[in-house]
Design a protein around this motif. Structure first.
Motif, PDB file in Angstrom:
ATOM      1  N   ASP B  77     -31.278  49.640  50.460  1.00  0.00           N
ATOM      2  CA  ASP B  77     -32.192  48.735  49.506  1.00  0.00           C
ATOM      3  C   ASP B  77     -31.721  48.795  48.037  1.00  0.00           C
ATOM      4  OD1 ASP B  77     -33.779  47.594  51.470  1.00  0.00           O
ATOM      5  OD2 ASP B  77     -35.769  48.850  50.786  1.00  0.00           O
ATOM      6  N   GLU B  78     -31.230  49.822  47.480  1.00  0.00           N
ATOM      7  CA  GLU B  78     -30.912  49.979  46.078  1.00  0.00           C
ATOM      8  C   GLU B  78     -29.450  49.261  45.869  1.00  0.00           C
ATOM      9  OE1 GLU B  78     -33.136  50.588  44.385  1.00  0.00           O
ATOM     10  OE2 GLU B  78     -34.317  52.386  45.006  1.00  0.00           O
ATOM     11  N   ALA B  79     -28.690  49.341  46.949  1.00  0.00           N
ATOM     12  CA  ALA B  79     -27.477  48.593  47.102  1.00  0.00           C
ATOM     13  C   ALA B  79     -27.501  47.210  46.953  1.00  0.00           C
ATOM     14  CB  ALA B  79     -26.591  48.930  47.981  1.00  0.00           C
ATOM     15  N   GLY B  80     -28.699  46.760  47.828  1.00  0.00           N
ATOM     16  CA  GLY B  80     -28.969  45.316  47.836  1.00  0.00           C
ATOM     17  C   GLY B  80     -29.447  44.770  46.867  1.00  0.00           C
ATOM     18  N   HIS B  81     -30.541  45.808  45.675  1.00  0.00           N
ATOM     19  CA  HIS B  81     -30.869  45.235  44.515  1.00  0.00           C
ATOM     20  C   HIS B  81     -29.801  45.149  43.636  1.00  0.00           C
ATOM     21  CE1 HIS B  81     -34.981  47.418  45.493  1.00  0.00           C
ATOM     22  NE2 HIS B  81     -34.585  46.500  46.352  1.00  0.00           N
ATOM     23  N   GLY B  82     -28.894  45.851  43.535  1.00  0.00           N
ATOM     24  CA  GLY B  82     -27.564  45.863  42.866  1.00  0.00           C
ATOM     25  C   GLY B  82     -26.922  44.489  43.095  1.00  0.00           C
ATOM     26  N   GLU B 160     -39.581  45.054  47.679  1.00  0.00           N
ATOM     27  CA  GLU B 160     -38.869  46.245  48.622  1.00  0.00           C
ATOM     28  C   GLU B 160     -39.291  47.647  47.861  1.00  0.00           C
ATOM     29  OE1 GLU B 160     -35.156  43.453  50.210  1.00  0.00           O
ATOM     30  OE2 GLU B 160     -34.676  45.109  48.757  1.00  0.00           O
ATOM     31  N   GLU B 161     -39.620  47.626  46.627  1.00  0.00           N
ATOM     32  CA  GLU B 161     -39.670  48.743  45.931  1.00  0.00           C
ATOM     33  C   GLU B 161     -40.921  49.664  46.314  1.00  0.00           C
ATOM     34  OE1 GLU B 161     -37.843  50.473  44.099  1.00  0.00           O
ATOM     35  OE2 GLU B 161     -36.530  48.943  43.081  1.00  0.00           O
ATOM     36  N   SER B 162     -42.103  48.864  46.993  1.00  0.00           N
ATOM     37  CA  SER B 162     -43.137  49.639  47.194  1.00  0.00           C
ATOM     38  C   SER B 162     -43.166  50.677  48.252  1.00  0.00           C
ATOM     39  CB  SER B 162     -44.448  48.705  47.239  1.00  0.00           C
ATOM     40  OG  SER B 162     -44.647  48.913  48.793  1.00  0.00           O
TER      41      SER B 162
HETATM   42 FE   FE2 Z   1     -34.031  49.371  43.435  1.00  0.00          FE
END
Ligand code: FE2
Ligand code: FE2
Lengths: 94, 318
Positions: B77-82, B160-162
């Motif tokens: 997900d973090e890759a996606g956020h980036g 997505e963060e929750s």
């Molecule tokens: Fe994130």
């Protein structure tokens, strides 16, 4: 000459019956890779049932600076709306 | 354009934002708006990407398959956020390559919290709970920011963060219900991550240079100190619930204000880390730069393959 992966615009249909919507963009070497990346980047939680990928350079966009001549002519055409027409209250179902 | 014309355009522009209208990439915008957004959005994107590194450290050593799957999904997900954020940033007329170059050369910053090491499994819990928790507090107001592509990316990110925060808190909860050693491990992680998490919400309002302009453009809706207070007020009861102690002897609920009072933050440490002298700054950057450089031949090969295929298709058609 070094070439970078081009930019692609991603459109996703979230379920059948709905239109494809612009979700965002990403870089990929070709359409196939754009499709695979789009699946991983934009549909990790069942956000879609269908994906379109279009290389960004093929999109022609209107220029917001021309919004006046582009969209304002529609504003004075009130007769395109049903409320423009005066009918007696007795008329039903219209 | 004359200076007067620009002034006029600026006034129209500010009025649009004040009316809560969104600004889209092709709209006219003041150069300062463009530059400020490139800086903030790219900094945000870099943080998502560098943020994968401390957690990546534990993927192969997660204590169960369930934890491993969750951690992998979180990092993905973090890759996606980036990626959402890099594309939002590119709409302002800067290329992905330039953005990477700014990160790799040290010109661009990323959140300094990711320059701390992850030395035990409990750090995965503390990061999800505290770091993602602080990130959510920072990010939720941005869903209404004035620049359309940034706001849309943030809506997706916030959704997505929750899960990130809940999986982190669940790790802490499980450790706290475990053996003495496990509970001590959770407490130790909280001790190390608490203060850096508070710093993550940014310098105090008195020190913060961009706040007023950022408020106008809705890049900020609450001040750093307000966000920090909100974070503390919501996190302290969560710590108490699982029997952990916040490592701040001055922390006390203030009945008059309805908020927690808290101790002095070590801002020298914060600025040291921002300036590149944190425990892992060098390690993080070299991991990023190596990944980019070592991947170059793959990117080139993919491009060459795509071009060859394209030529073949053209030849067949003619
Ligand atoms: Fe994130
Ligand atoms: Fe996260």
């Amino acid at each position: 000459m070094k070439k970078n992966w081009p930019l692609w615009e991603i459109f996703v249909r979230s379920k059948n019956g709905l239109e494809h919507r612009h979700f965002g963009s990403l870089h990929a070497a070709d359409a196939e890779m754009a499709m695979e990346n789009a699946r991983d980047v934009y549909t990790r939680r069942n956000e879609g049932v269908s994906i379109w990928v279009v290389e960004s350079k093929y999109i022609t966009a209107s220029n917001p600076e021309h919004n006046g001549e582009m969209f304002e002519p529609a504003q004075d055409k009130v007769y395109r709306h049903p409320t423009f027409y005066d009918l007696p209250d007795e008329v039903k179902h219209m | 354009m004359s200076e007067k014309e620009i002034k006029n355009l600026e006034q129209i522009f500010e009025a649009r934002i004040a009316r809560d209208e969104k600004i889209e990439p092709k709209d006219w915008m003041p150069e300062k708006y463009r530059q400020t957004h490139i800086r903030q959005i790219s900094q945000h994107a870099h943080s998502e990407v560098v943020g994968m590194l401390p957690e990546g450290n534990w993927i192969t050593r997660a204590p169960s398959l369930r934890r491993k799957a969750a951690l992998l999904a979180k990092i993905q997900d973090e890759a996606g956020h980036g990626l959402y954020l890099y594309s939002a940033c590119e709409t302002l007329g800067i290329s992905r390559d330039e953005l990477y170059e700014q990160l790799h050369s040290g010109k661009a910053k990323y959140s300094s919290i990711f320059n701390y090491p992850t030395i035990t499994w409990a750090d995965m819990g503390a990061i999800g709970w505290l770091v993602d928790g602080a990130a959510i507090i920072n990010q939720v107001p941005l869903c209404n920011t004035s620049f359309g592509p940034y706001a849309r990316a943030m809506v997706r990110v916030c959704k997505e963060e929750s899960f990130h925060q809940r999986q982190g808190y669940e790790i802490m909860l499980t450790l706290c219900r475990g053996s003495e050693e496990q509970k001590a491990m959770a407490q130790d992680a909280l001790n190390r991550w608490w203060w850096p998490s508070l710093m993550m919400l940014g310098p105090t309002d008195a020190e913060s240079v961009h706040t007023e302009q950022s408020m106008k453009w809705k890049l900020k809706r609450k001040s750093n100190d307000e966000l920090r207070q909100q974070f503390i007020d919501q996190t302290v009861p969560q710590a108490e619930l699982i029997g952990l102690t916040i490592p701040d002897p001055d922390l006390k609920f203030n009945k008059e204000t309805g908020h927690y009072d808290f101790g002095e933050i070590d801002w020298d440490e914060f600025w040291q880390v921002v300036k590149g002298h944190g425990p892992c700054n060098k390690e993080r950057m070299s991991a990023r730069v190596n990944a980019w450089n070592n991947g170059e031949w793959v990117r080139d090969a993919a491009m060459a393959h795509a071009e060859k295929n394209e030529k073949r298709k053209v030849a067949k058609a003619s």
